[in-house]
Write an enzyme that holds these catalytic residues in place. Structure first.
Site, PDB file in Angstrom:
ATOM      1  N   SER A 139      20.085  -6.145  20.682  1.00 45.95           N
ATOM      2  CA  SER A 139      19.526  -7.313  20.054  1.00 45.95           C
ATOM      3  C   SER A 139      18.510  -8.062  20.902  1.00 45.95           C
ATOM      4  CB  SER A 139      20.660  -8.267  19.668  1.00 45.95           C
ATOM      5  OG  SER A 139      21.294  -8.800  20.821  1.00 45.95           O
ATOM      6  N   SER A 146      23.032  -4.762  24.114  1.00 45.00           N
ATOM      7  CA  SER A 146      21.811  -5.474  23.711  1.00 45.00           C
ATOM      8  C   SER A 146      20.765  -5.650  24.784  1.00 45.00           C
ATOM      9  CB  SER A 146      22.171  -6.831  23.130  1.00 45.00           C
ATOM     10  OG  SER A 146      22.582  -6.650  21.810  1.00 45.00           O
ATOM     11  N   LYS A 165      16.104 -15.230  26.295  1.00 42.09           N
ATOM     12  CA  LYS A 165      16.562 -14.869  24.946  1.00 42.09           C
ATOM     13  C   LYS A 165      16.993 -16.131  24.207  1.00 42.09           C
ATOM     14  CE  LYS A 165      19.814 -11.648  22.674  1.00 42.09           C
ATOM     15  NZ  LYS A 165      20.863 -10.626  22.888  1.00 42.09           N
TER      16      LYS A 165
HETATM   17  N1  GLN Z   1      24.503  -3.580  18.599  1.00 40.81           N
HETATM   18  C1  GLN Z   1      25.723  -4.212  19.025  1.00 40.81           C
HETATM   19  C2  GLN Z   1      26.221  -5.151  17.965  1.00 40.81           C
HETATM   20  O1  GLN Z   1      25.540  -5.337  17.005  1.00 40.81           O
HETATM   21  C3  GLN Z   1      25.535  -4.908  20.330  1.00 40.81           C
HETATM   22  C4  GLN Z   1      24.898  -6.215  20.232  1.00 40.81           C
HETATM   23  C5  GLN Z   1      24.811  -6.950  21.515  1.00 40.81           C
HETATM   24  O2  GLN Z   1      25.008  -6.373  22.580  1.00 40.81           O
HETATM   25  N2  GLN Z   1      24.609  -8.268  21.408  1.00 40.81           N
HETATM   26  O3  GLN Z   1      27.281  -5.693  18.076  1.00 40.81           O
END
Ligand code: GLN
Length: 487
Positions: free
Chosen positions: A155, A179, A80
């Site tokens: 994400s 994410s 990532k």
């Molecule tokens: N969707 C969540 C957020 O926007 C989790 C994101 C993540 O786990 N990096 O904070």
């Protein structure tokens, strides 16, 4: 016969070690596959093809000379784009870091390379990890391999979509509030968020450091466990990591069944999800029951408050973590006329995308004098209360079962302008982050229209082995590694 890119990492790595194929052949096949497929999916932000090929030759040479090779010999791993790989751009999918090249490897990357794994490229994501759909990327959205007009989840959308579309067998994502699990669920792959403190965050560009962990994504449990074993462990460069024995294994089904797991089913959360998600989750409950697991309905009453707690803590930490991108040392380096105080900083801060700006504003607000007690302190109290509820539940159950996501994947663009609706989608995943405990998303089935549905299992801190065991049962029942999207 299956082509090389379709095989699980463990199978290929054996073939390479037994000199049935060369690592170079395999990496070349993978590169070809990425070239053919990824222009449709957009899961890679940058690639490392030249260096990957040269590493594969080094591994082949080692094998020919009879030298020992590591657990991941010749296996490509996608990373990532918020995890540092020395010499490769680490953009966090942001214009702010579009030219940033880290001078060192994240600990997890060094560990992969020490086992002869090969970094094949950097994967697309929501900017700085803030999002649930991988649409908030400066490099365009990731597309769901099951339907290119739909979101891949986020994400870590690139990490899940690249594995689901058979471009690579393994990837790393990061999970602050879901994410890893959300895109794994939307793309039908397996993703685990490990216990807080079991995998080093050194070299991960922080979004919300008290919540996030790096974790693996794969198509088979065996591959997932292999990568999890490689990256787990105490690290002097991350003092939140804990020394423990992190050797997880993929046990035999008969052996697992003897353990007679007691699984708490979070029924009210199942009820709250979209019909097909609820139906599929209940099917999993029945399958496990038929296999001899003890299934019992239960609930986690404070889950209603989890979203509020999460979004206050996550944005507060984000506003603080992202303050380092200030046009002085890190990130975009602009040189506005005259070096006037405000223009100097805003010149670079304007490079953030809208969602990131929104979160920095929110986070600064909840931390500001007069509001700290009203929001931030309350959110932390709630977090402790949620942790306590989990402690009580884990006195009674080995594992909790619930959907990963309340909904099926949806169309690209459908929710981009509705931040609150987007935040609500995280309702089942943030629980494990708030409590610092491990959680896994496993492919559960496909909807009538052919969209993946994930099922989530949560265990107590350092209870990864239990999650892996039940995942093995489900893998054995469904054979989900054969569910492959047609692209
Ligand atoms: N969707 C969540 C957020 O926007 C989790 C994101 C993540 O786990 N990096 O904070």
């Amino acid at each position: 016969m299956k082509s090389l890119h379709e095989l699980p990492a463990c199978v290929v790595s054996r073939k390479i070690k037994e000199q049935e194929i060369t690592a170079e052949e395999y990496i070349s096949t993978i590169i070809e596959r990425i070239r053919q497929v990824d222009h449709k999916i957009n899961s890679f932000i940058s690639n490392n093809f030249e260096s990957a090929l040269s590493k594969s030759r080094t591994i082949d040479k080692k094998i020919k000379e009879g030298l020992n090779t590591g657990l991941l010999a010749g296996i490509p791993v996608g990373i990532k784009d918020n995890i540092s790989v020395q010499g490769l751009k680490n953009t966090c999918a942001s214009r702010m870091l579009s030219e940033y090249i880290p001078p060192y490897n994240a600990t997890v990357v060094s560990k992969i390379e020490a086992q002869d794994g090969i970094v094949i490229g950097k994967l697309n994501m929501d900017e700085f990890g803030m999002g649930t759909t991988s649409e908030y990327s400066a490099f365009g959205p990731v597309r769901n391999p099951w339907n290119l007009g739909y979101v891949a989840g986020g994400s870590s959308g690139g990490s899940a979509a690249s594995v689901a579309s058979l471009q690579i067998p393994l990837s790393l994502g990061s999970d602050t509030g879901g994410s890893i699990r959300c895109p794994s669920s939307f793309c039908s792959v397996i993703g685990i968020k490990p216990t807080y403190g079991s995998v080093s965050r050194n070299g991960l560009i922080s979004y919300s450091n008290s919540l996030e962990q790096i974790g693996p994504i794969a198509r088979t449990i065996y591959d997932l466990v292999t990568l999890l074993n490689v990256i787990s462990g105490v690290d002097p460069k991350d003092n939140t990591t804990l020394p423990k024995n992190y050797e997880y294994k993929t046990d035999h089904v008969d052996h697992i069944l003897k353990k007679k797991y007691k699984i708490g089913v979070l029924n009210d959360l199942i009820d709250d999800s979209e019909t097909e998600v609820a139906e599929n989750t209940r099917k999993k409950v029945k399958q496990l029951k038929d296999r001899g697991c003890e299934m019992e309905d239960t609930r986690i009453p404070l889950s209603n408050y989890a979203l509020a707690s999460y979004y206050v803590i996550a944005t507060a930490e984000a506003s603080s973590n992202l303050s380092r991108f200030d046009n002085l040392r890190y990130g975009y380096q602009g040189s506005p006329e005259g070096y006037e105080w405000n223009s100097y900083f805003s010149e670079s801060r304007s490079k953030f995308g809208d969602e990131v700006k929104l979160r920095i504003l929110l986070g600064s607000y909840v931390l500001s004098a007069g509001y700290f007690g009203k929001y931030y302190a309350k959110a932390q109290k709630l977090r402790s209360m949620i942790k306590r509820e989990f402690d009580i539940l884990f006195n009674k159950y080995d594992i909790l079962l619930l959907p990963t996501m309340p909904v099926l994947p949806f169309r690209l663009g459908e929710k981009t302008l509705q931040p609150i609706e987007n935040y609500n989608l995280d309702v089942y995943t943030i629980l494990a982050n708030l409590a610092g405990i491990p959680a896994i998303s496993i492919p559960g089935g496909l909807s009538k229209e052919g969209f993946p549905i994930g099922v989530q299992l949560i265990a107590n801190a350092f209870g990864e082995q239990k999650l892996i065991d039940v995942a093995v049962l489900l893998e054995n029942i469904e054979g989900f590694e054969t569910w492959i999207p047609k692209i």
